[in-house]
Design an enzyme around this catalytic site. Structure first.
Site, PDB file in Angstrom:
ATOM      1  N   GLN A 137       0.839  -1.196   0.000  1.00 36.36           N
ATOM      2  CA  GLN A 137       0.000   0.000   0.000  1.00 36.36           C
ATOM      3  C   GLN A 137       0.876   1.248   0.000  1.00 36.36           C
ATOM      4  OE1 GLN A 137      -3.380  -0.152   2.476  1.00 36.36           O
ATOM      5  NE2 GLN A 137      -4.067   1.854   1.832  1.00 36.36           N
ATOM      6  N   PHE A 138       1.119   1.779  -1.194  1.00 27.99           N
ATOM      7  CA  PHE A 138       1.979   2.953  -1.315  1.00 27.99           C
ATOM      8  C   PHE A 138       1.376   4.169  -0.624  1.00 27.99           C
ATOM      9  CE2 PHE A 138      -0.834   3.901  -4.816  1.00 27.99           C
ATOM     10  CZ  PHE A 138      -0.826   5.287  -4.907  1.00 27.99           C
ATOM     11  N   THR A 139       0.062   4.201  -0.434  1.00 26.19           N
ATOM     12  CA  THR A 139      -0.583   5.368   0.159  1.00 26.19           C
ATOM     13  C   THR A 139      -0.200   5.574   1.617  1.00 26.19           C
ATOM     14  OG1 THR A 139      -2.583   4.127   0.711  1.00 26.19           O
ATOM     15  CG2 THR A 139      -2.537   5.238  -1.433  1.00 26.19           C
TER      16      THR A 139
END
Length: 149
Positions: A82-84
């Site tokens: 999850q890059f967020t």
């Protein structure tokens, strides 16, 4: 590396079917019963050594029922990239993703976390890197912690 770790009573991740015509989705990873759902974010300075450190922490952190760890009770983990997690929404109305590592850096490091967990003896399910995923879980507690290495 940054991880949001949730104690769960089951979790799954699905992705849209390849046709992309809105025809449904398929489960690509699922754990049943007590375990951890782990969202993993990677930043530019992360290394395989940090991935190994995160894996050891996830396997041994005592946040399951009765202050047990996954290693104590052989509980499964669902690991999802999850890059967020490295998004920054302090200014303006849109988050920036400058601190998130690009996919070609992040994907092998998330894979390294998974490989290291499996080498420790863990049962690990995963999402699909870069896919439009839907995560379903039953948070037990609720109990959620952030782990950074």
């Amino acid at each position: 590396m940054r991880a949001v770790v949730q104690r769960v009573d089951g979790a799954s991740v699905s992705v849209r079917d390849a046709a992309g015509d809105g025809g449904g989705s398929s489960v690509v990873g699922e754990i049943v019963g007590e375990g951890l759902c782990v969202l993993v974010g990677v930043t530019h300075e992360d290394t395989p050594e940090k991935a190994a450190q995160l894996a050891r922490k996830l396997w041994s952190v005592r946040i399951l029922e009765g202050e047990k760890s996954c290693s104590d009770v052989n509980a499964p983990l669902l690991v999802i990239s999850q890059f967020t997690l490295y998004g920054d929404a302090r200014k303006g109305r849109r988050p920036t993703w400058n601190a998130a590592a690009p996919g070609e850096v992040a994907e092998p490091l998330v894979d390294e976390v998974v490989a290291r967990l499996r080498a420790l003896g863990a049962t690990v399910e995963t999402g699909r890197f870069g896919a439009d995923m839907r995560v379903s879980l039953t948070n037990h507690g609720p109990f959620t912690v952030i782990v950074e290495v």
